[in-house]
Design a protein around this motif. Structure first.
Motif: not given
Length: 120
Positions: A38-56
């Protein structure tokens, strides 16, 4: 012999279902012992940020899926160094460890290593 598969995830986790679908494909491949990366590229790197507020954003947090990768035997995780730099991120900011940090030349070599490549 099973063919190897590389998934290139290019979408931010909040931009729709693409990020989740990429992780689902990787998890399914791992469940069937398929050699998968699995390669995270372009805006895909944002998936690797901890503590995301996905529920909002009325989305599901992808953190559990990322943590499940190891359980499913998926160890080949990579991130584009240029994508991180362009977004003001550093490898130590990511919630996945270990992860391979690759420059553009290394990404080309990585793609060549796999039999099948899917970009999402």
């Amino acid at each position: 012999m099973a063919k190897s598969l590389l998934i290139i995830s290019r979408q931010a986790p909040w931009s729709g279902l693409s990020a989740r679908e990429a992780l689902d494909i990787v998890l399914a491949g791992g469940a069937y012992d398929l050699p998968v990366g699995l390669l995270f590229l372009d805006d895909g790197v944002f998936q690797l940020v901890p503590d995301q507020s996905a529920g909002q954003l009325q989305q599901k947090d992808l953190t559990a899926n990322l943590k499940a990768l190891e359980i499913f035997g998926v160890e080949d995780l990579f991130v584009c160094a240029t994508s991180l730099m362009e977004r003001g991120m550093r490898p130590k900011d990511l919630n996945v460890d270990p992860i391979g940090l690759l420059d553009d030349n290394a990404i080309s070599a990585l793609i060549d290593r796999y039999d099948q490549v899917i970009t999402i």
